[in-house]
Enzyme design. Structure first.
Site, PDB file in Angstrom:
ATOM      1  N   CYS A 155      -2.221   8.875   2.554  1.00  0.00           N
ATOM      2  CA  CYS A 155      -1.933   8.347   1.215  1.00  0.00           C
ATOM      3  C   CYS A 155      -3.051   8.719   0.261  1.00  0.00           C
ATOM      4  O   CYS A 155      -2.809   9.097  -0.875  1.00  0.00           O
ATOM      5  CB  CYS A 155      -1.753   6.842   1.277  1.00  0.00           C
ATOM      6  SG  CYS A 155      -3.133   6.003   2.080  1.00  0.00           S
ATOM      7  N   GLU A 176       0.893  -1.179   0.000  1.00  0.00           N
ATOM      8  CA  GLU A 176       0.000   0.000   0.000  1.00  0.00           C
ATOM      9  C   GLU A 176       0.917   1.210   0.000  1.00  0.00           C
ATOM     10  O   GLU A 176       1.534   1.530   1.018  1.00  0.00           O
ATOM     11  CB  GLU A 176      -0.896  -0.002   1.242  1.00  0.00           C
ATOM     12  CG  GLU A 176      -1.856  -1.168   1.312  1.00  0.00           C
ATOM     13  CD  GLU A 176      -2.926  -1.131   0.238  1.00  0.00           C
ATOM     14  OE1 GLU A 176      -3.165  -0.056  -0.342  1.00  0.00           O
ATOM     15  OE2 GLU A 176      -3.517  -2.183  -0.042  1.00  0.00           O
TER      16      GLU A 176
HETATM   17  P1  NAD Z   1       8.465   4.924   4.433  1.00  0.00           P
HETATM   18  O1  NAD Z   1       8.393   4.103   3.193  1.00  0.00           O
HETATM   19  O2  NAD Z   1       9.627   5.799   4.629  1.00  0.00           O
HETATM   20  O3  NAD Z   1       8.408   3.993   5.719  1.00  0.00           O
HETATM   21  C1  NAD Z   1       7.328   3.113   5.969  1.00  0.00           C
HETATM   22  C2  NAD Z   1       7.817   1.979   6.845  1.00  0.00           C
HETATM   23  O4  NAD Z   1       8.711   1.160   6.093  1.00  0.00           O
HETATM   24  C3  NAD Z   1       8.603   2.401   8.077  1.00  0.00           C
HETATM   25  O5  NAD Z   1       8.284   1.510   9.123  1.00  0.00           O
HETATM   26  C4  NAD Z   1      10.053   2.233   7.630  1.00  0.00           C
HETATM   27  O6  NAD Z   1      10.946   2.029   8.695  1.00  0.00           O
HETATM   28  C5  NAD Z   1       9.946   1.009   6.750  1.00  0.00           C
HETATM   29  N1  NAD Z   1      10.934   0.904   5.675  1.00  0.00           N
HETATM   30  C6  NAD Z   1      11.560   1.898   4.997  1.00  0.00           C
HETATM   31  N2  NAD Z   1      12.341   1.385   4.026  1.00  0.00           N
HETATM   32  C7  NAD Z   1      12.176   0.032   4.064  1.00  0.00           C
HETATM   33  C8  NAD Z   1      12.686  -1.047   3.297  1.00  0.00           C
HETATM   34  N3  NAD Z   1      13.535  -0.856   2.285  1.00  0.00           N
HETATM   35  N4  NAD Z   1      12.299  -2.301   3.605  1.00  0.00           N
HETATM   36  C9  NAD Z   1      11.433  -2.532   4.610  1.00  0.00           C
HETATM   37  N5  NAD Z   1      10.917  -1.545   5.395  1.00  0.00           N
HETATM   38  C10 NAD Z   1      11.279  -0.276   5.110  1.00  0.00           C
HETATM   39  O7  NAD Z   1       7.079   5.718   4.450  1.00  0.00           O
HETATM   40  P2  NAD Z   1       6.604   6.825   5.493  1.00  0.00           P
HETATM   41  O8  NAD Z   1       7.353   8.075   5.182  1.00  0.00           O
HETATM   42  O9  NAD Z   1       6.607   6.280   6.878  1.00  0.00           O
HETATM   43  O10 NAD Z   1       5.069   6.988   5.095  1.00  0.00           O
HETATM   44  C11 NAD Z   1       4.634   7.869   4.128  1.00  0.00           C
HETATM   45  C12 NAD Z   1       4.321   7.144   2.840  1.00  0.00           C
HETATM   46  O11 NAD Z   1       3.404   6.067   3.084  1.00  0.00           O
HETATM   47  C13 NAD Z   1       3.619   8.025   1.846  1.00  0.00           C
HETATM   48  O12 NAD Z   1       4.156   7.811   0.565  1.00  0.00           O
HETATM   49  C14 NAD Z   1       2.178   7.550   1.890  1.00  0.00           C
HETATM   50  O13 NAD Z   1       1.437   7.818   0.730  1.00  0.00           O
HETATM   51  C15 NAD Z   1       2.351   6.107   2.143  1.00  0.00           C
HETATM   52  N6  NAD Z   1       1.133   5.535   2.719  1.00  0.00           N
HETATM   53  C16 NAD Z   1       0.353   4.715   1.948  1.00  0.00           C
HETATM   54  C17 NAD Z   1      -0.827   4.214   2.441  1.00  0.00           C
HETATM   55  C18 NAD Z   1      -1.712   3.332   1.599  1.00  0.00           C
HETATM   56  O14 NAD Z   1      -2.560   2.645   2.157  1.00  0.00           O
HETATM   57  N7  NAD Z   1      -1.569   3.311   0.284  1.00  0.00           N
HETATM   58  C19 NAD Z   1      -1.229   4.521   3.740  1.00  0.00           C
HETATM   59  C20 NAD Z   1      -0.428   5.357   4.502  1.00  0.00           C
HETATM   60  C21 NAD Z   1       0.768   5.850   3.977  1.00  0.00           C
END
Ligand code: NAD
Length: 471
Positions: free
Chosen positions: A274, A240
């Protein structure tokens, strides 16, 4: 010795932590608590516990329902405590945090009680299909709705018979860690393990040999890394990811009536959603009037610390995101955009930015084409609706889109042409609850969350040819 309160991970039914990092309150820019950085041994212990717990958990659906009902009650009994932690780490207003925690309980309740067919016949009496749990699910969540996002994952995964190792964002681990501790009494040891740490802990979860599936919510770039990480072992995955949802206004809109809903469709949770509207397309003929109406709403919104009275929008969650959103704002203005509302920092401490509306934004600006994930929204003028639809459908993002009109059916006809995961008519970022599937197209993700369709993502479909057996 640190004076900050330390929170623990939940591994195998116990509270664990050895190394710690501090968590910043975005309203003060000061650390307010410490969370563990999971070590390799702790991560291995979480997976070993989840693997062991799977044996009994996966075969007793009634026990799962009972445990999950209890879990929902525990969350409801601790709404105030969890909401206060959420305000401190995420920044959102207290009322929104309370809503998020109540929603968390509602999600767990829904998946506890949802009816799941034991089997379905494909050829009556002869061929049936059943759903098997996958094993240990690695769940990874972002910082915008940390608590409810955790429930979006562990509730369906657990009800389907899997066990879980979940990792919250390093910006917002605290309420999730506390939730894990509170739920130690609801679930058998090892069923729900919460580990915390930086992105590298997320990477370790995705690559762990025990992981059967990764359920990831976060940025598109991290989602692509997750997809690569699971490829070698062909682990199951749902992603997501980011969105750049358009709100498309049609020329017959009742501006006064729609302005509040349109504004909050974009600025809900400070734009850190998101599925929020991230670019608003407005017919040239009513462009100025729509900009004025939205600017009026923006001017009336109180920005401040989440625990202050009457605040509707809190700070941006973290320094990196604050810098990114300001960078997009500055580069749009440098390119010729006009700040129609907001544009200024609020106060001296904290990552506060006024809700900001930009007009006359040049085509090709990053604020239009990329996900800003913050309180700055561009209004884009159009004369050719077909060109707008083509632009939306050619975008790499495909999470959602809305269409706004005095004639809902006229809006629906436009909405049906959008190739996105969710279409809203005269609203945006609406969520009717845990029974409604949610997911995105193209770079916005793979698979869905919520509803029975979301639960099925956590299962393997098995077809049984009975050949005379009582199916
Ligand atoms: P992020 O991708 O930086 O981090 C999300 C999570 O993933 C954190 O727990 C982080 O530590 C972990 N992470 C980061 N890199 C990783 C990797 N390579 N492998 C495994 N885990 C990893 O995102 P964020 O800044 O926390 O959140 C914002 C983003 O999330 C925005 O782009 C938003 O649109 C998206 N989002 C999407 C939805 C949806 O349902 N589509 C919902 C909420 C947020």
């Amino acid at each position: 010795m640190s004076e900050l309160q330390r929170f623990s991970m939940s591994i195998d039914g116990g509270s664990v932590g050895s190394e710690y990092f501090s968590v910043i309150n975005p309203a003060t820019e000061k650390p307010f608590a410490e969370a563990p950085s999971a070590t390799k041994d702790e991560i291995d212990a979480a997976f070993a516990a989840a693997d062991k717990a799977f044996v009994d958990w996966s075969v007793d659906d009634e026990a799962r329902q009972i445990a999950m009902r209890k879990a929902a009650e525990v969350v409801t009994a601790h709404v105030d405590e969890l909401a206060a932690l959420l305000v401190s780490e995420q920044g959102k207003p207290l009322a929104d945090a309370i809503g998020e925690v109540h929603g968390t309980a509602a999600w767990i309740s829904y998946f506890a009680d949802v009816e799941i067919a034991d089997k379905e016949y494909i050829t009556p009496g002869e061929v049936a299909q059943v759903r098997l749990p996958l094993g240990v699910v690695a769940a990874i969540t972002p910082w915008n709705y940390p608590v409810i996002q955790a429930a979006w994952k562990f509730a369906p995964a657990l009800r389907a018979g899997n066990t879980v190792v979940l990792k919250p964002s390093p910006y917002t681990p605290i309420a999730t860690l506390r939730l894990g501790e509170l739920l130690q009494d609801a679930f058998p040891a090892g069923v729900l393990n919460i580990v915390s740490g930086g992105d590298e802990v997320g990477v370790a979860l995705t690559k762990h040999p025990t992981t059967a599936m990764v359920s990831f919510t976060g940025s598109t770039s991290a989602g692509k890394s997750v997809a690569k990480a699971v490829a070698d072992d062909l682990k199951r995955v749902t992603l997501e990811l980011g969105g750049n949802d358009p709100a498309i206004v049609l020329d017959d809109i009742d501006i006064a009536k729609a302005a509040e809903d349109l504004f909050w469709g974009a600025f809900v949770n400070n734009g850190q959603v998101c599925g929020a509207a991230k670019r608003v397309y407005v017919p040239e003929s009513i462009y100025g009037a729509v900009a004025d109406a939205l600017a009026d709403v923006a001017a009336g919104v109180k920005v401040g610390a989440g625990d202050a009275a009457d605040v509707r929008l809190g700070p941006i969650n973290n320094r990196a995101q604050y810098d990114r959103v300001n960078g997009l704002l500055e580069s749009a203005v440098a390119g010729g955009a006009t700040v129609r509302a907001g544009g200024n920092r609020v106060g001296e401490d904290g990552y506060f930015l006024e809700p900001t509306i930009l007009t006359d934004v040049p085509a090709g600006s990053a604020i239009i084409d990329e996900e800003q994930f913050g309180p700055v929204v561009p209004l884009v003028s159009y004369t050719d609706l077909d060109a707008v639809i083509a632009e939306v459908n050619n975008s790499k993002y495909g999470l959602g889109g809305s269409v706004w009109s005095a004639d809902a059916n006229r809006a629906l006809a436009v909405g049906r042409r959008l190739r996105v995961g969710t279409v809203y008519i005269n609203g945006h970022a609406i969520n009717h609850g845990p029974h409604v599937p949610f997911g995105g197209a193209r770079w916005s993700g793979i698979g869905v969350e919520n509803g029975l369709a979301g639960l099925e993502e956590y299962t393997q479909r098995q077809i049984i040819y009975g050949n005379g057996a009582d199916l």
